[in-house]
Structures are given as C-alpha cells and as structure tokens.
Design a protein around this motif. Structure first.
Motif, PDB file in Angstrom:
ATOM      1  N   LYS A 181       0.285  -0.154   3.375  1.00 39.29           N
ATOM      2  CA  LYS A 181      -0.122   0.787   4.432  1.00 39.29           C
ATOM      3  C   LYS A 181      -0.351   2.212   3.939  1.00 39.29           C
ATOM      4  CE  LYS A 181       0.519  -2.451   7.579  1.00 39.29           C
ATOM      5  NZ  LYS A 181      -0.269  -3.597   7.203  1.00 39.29           N
ATOM      6  N   GLU A 239      -2.394   5.554   3.230  1.00 36.10           N
ATOM      7  CA  GLU A 239      -3.308   6.237   4.153  1.00 36.10           C
ATOM      8  C   GLU A 239      -4.371   7.012   3.384  1.00 36.10           C
ATOM      9  OE1 GLU A 239      -0.733   8.645   6.526  1.00 36.10           O
ATOM     10  OE2 GLU A 239       0.188   6.919   7.512  1.00 36.10           O
ATOM     11  N   ASP A 240      -5.481   7.285   4.076  1.00 38.02           N
ATOM     12  CA  ASP A 240      -6.571   8.105   3.523  1.00 38.02           C
ATOM     13  C   ASP A 240      -6.955   7.653   2.114  1.00 38.02           C
ATOM     14  OD1 ASP A 240      -6.622   9.714   5.830  1.00 38.02           O
ATOM     15  OD2 ASP A 240      -4.975  10.925   5.048  1.00 38.02           O
ATOM     16  N   ALA A 278      -4.576   8.020  -2.669  1.00 41.56           N
ATOM     17  CA  ALA A 278      -4.025   7.603  -1.380  1.00 41.56           C
ATOM     18  C   ALA A 278      -2.829   8.479  -1.040  1.00 41.56           C
ATOM     19  CB  ALA A 278      -3.607   6.137  -1.415  1.00 41.56           C
ATOM     20  N   THR A 309     -15.891   6.756  -1.792  1.00 44.26           N
ATOM     21  CA  THR A 309     -15.825   5.636  -0.851  1.00 44.26           C
ATOM     22  C   THR A 309     -14.478   5.682  -0.172  1.00 44.26           C
ATOM     23  OG1 THR A 309     -17.188   4.303  -2.346  1.00 44.26           O
ATOM     24  CG2 THR A 309     -16.029   3.134  -0.599  1.00 44.26           C
ATOM     25  N   ASN A 310     -14.476   5.649   1.159  1.00 43.31           N
ATOM     26  CA  ASN A 310     -13.241   5.658   1.925  1.00 43.31           C
ATOM     27  C   ASN A 310     -12.894   4.241   2.364  1.00 43.31           C
ATOM     28  OD1 ASN A 310     -12.790   8.593   2.101  1.00 43.31           O
ATOM     29  ND2 ASN A 310     -14.714   8.546   3.210  1.00 43.31           N
ATOM     30  N   TYR A 311     -11.587   3.952   2.398  1.00 43.70           N
ATOM     31  CA  TYR A 311     -11.097   2.632   2.797  1.00 43.70           C
ATOM     32  C   TYR A 311     -10.074   2.796   3.899  1.00 43.70           C
ATOM     33  CZ  TYR A 311     -13.158   1.042  -1.583  1.00 43.70           C
ATOM     34  OH  TYR A 311     -14.037   0.767  -2.600  1.00 43.70           O
ATOM     35  N   GLN A 312      -9.984   1.796   4.747  1.00 48.84           N
ATOM     36  CA  GLN A 312      -8.988   1.762   5.809  1.00 48.84           C
ATOM     37  C   GLN A 312      -7.723   1.062   5.314  1.00 48.84           C
ATOM     38  OE1 GLN A 312      -9.482   3.233   8.849  1.00 48.84           O
ATOM     39  NE2 GLN A 312     -11.397   3.929   7.918  1.00 48.84           N
ATOM     40  N   SER A 313      -6.604   1.414   5.891  1.00 51.53           N
ATOM     41  CA  SER A 313      -5.365   0.678   5.604  1.00 51.53           C
ATOM     42  C   SER A 313      -5.489  -0.713   6.196  1.00 51.53           C
ATOM     43  CB  SER A 313      -4.172   1.398   6.220  1.00 51.53           C
ATOM     44  OG  SER A 313      -4.011   2.659   5.616  1.00 51.53           O
ATOM     45  N   GLN A 372      -3.489  -0.873   0.246  1.00 53.67           N
ATOM     46  CA  GLN A 372      -3.610  -1.360   1.618  1.00 53.67           C
ATOM     47  C   GLN A 372      -2.436  -2.254   2.012  1.00 53.67           C
ATOM     48  OE1 GLN A 372      -7.532  -3.070   1.107  1.00 53.67           O
ATOM     49  NE2 GLN A 372      -8.467  -1.447   2.362  1.00 53.67           N
TER      50      GLN A 372
END
Length: 124
Positions: free
Chosen positions: A25, A27-28, A48, A119-123, A22
C-alpha cells in the motif's frame, strides 16, 4: 508460433519494484524513466511514499522479496533502514526510493529529475 515480447531487464525490474510497493500500500508511486537523460545514474528511479517508518521498511522488504523471487537478484546497495525516513534500494539500473511522506516533499526528488518521463501508479 508464439510471439514473445522482449523487455529490457531494467524495465522488468522497475515493474517488479512497483508491484512490491503496491503490495504494501505504498502511496504516490512514480516511475521516472531516465534512459534519455545522458547524465543519469540509472535507467529508472521508482519513488513512493509511506505514512510511517514501519511502512517504509515493509515496502522495502516487499520490493526486495518481489525482485529476488523473480530474478534471484539482491540490491547492490541499500541504505536507510535504521531511521526508515528514506530507504534506497540500488539495483544498478533501477534505484528505488521509499520515503516517509514529509521527507519526500522536503527532498523533492521528482523536481531534480524534471526532464524524465514520469509514470504514476495506483496503490493496489
């Protein structure tokens, strides 16, 4: 009395890896929990994407820095820095995969481990 939450080392390392991704930056970002898959080679895969080889390397460096800062652990094995299309950082129970976006779609690692909890995470 203060209650402390005990977290498995592999879970903690996976969280540190996500944070390192993160920071640059990535992604995905996806964490695959492989602990209930008996044929798995690790507890977690962290996956990522990045838009360039330069960003792939920067993310890998950030993950190494975050994990080392917190645990003084270096990866057991790392691979892919030369081409920077797909870098793997192997921390025994946590394996971090950082792909250039087109390579990630080509290899489809998430589909190979479709039984894993995701589990998905945001940048950042």
């Amino acid at each position: 009395m203060v209650k402390k939450k005990i977290v498995a080392l592999s879970t903690y390392l996976s969280e540190l890896a996500v944070h390192g991704i993160q920071e640059k930056k990535g992604e995905d970002i996806v964490r695959l929990d492989l602990r209930n898959i008996h044929t798995s080679v690790a507890d977690y895969f962290i996956i990522a994407s990045a838009n360039s080889g330069t960003q792939v390397k920067a993310i890998a460096d950030s993950v190494e820095k975050e994990i080392y800062k917190a645990t003084q652990a270096d990866p057991r094995h790392k691979e892919g820095f030369e081409s920077a299309d797909w870098i793997i950082l192997d921390y025994f129970d946590v394996v971090v995969h950082i792909f250039k976006t087109e390579k990630r779609h080509f290899y489809g690692i998430e589909e190979l481990w479709g039984d894993a909890e995701s589990t998905n995470y945001q940048s950042a």
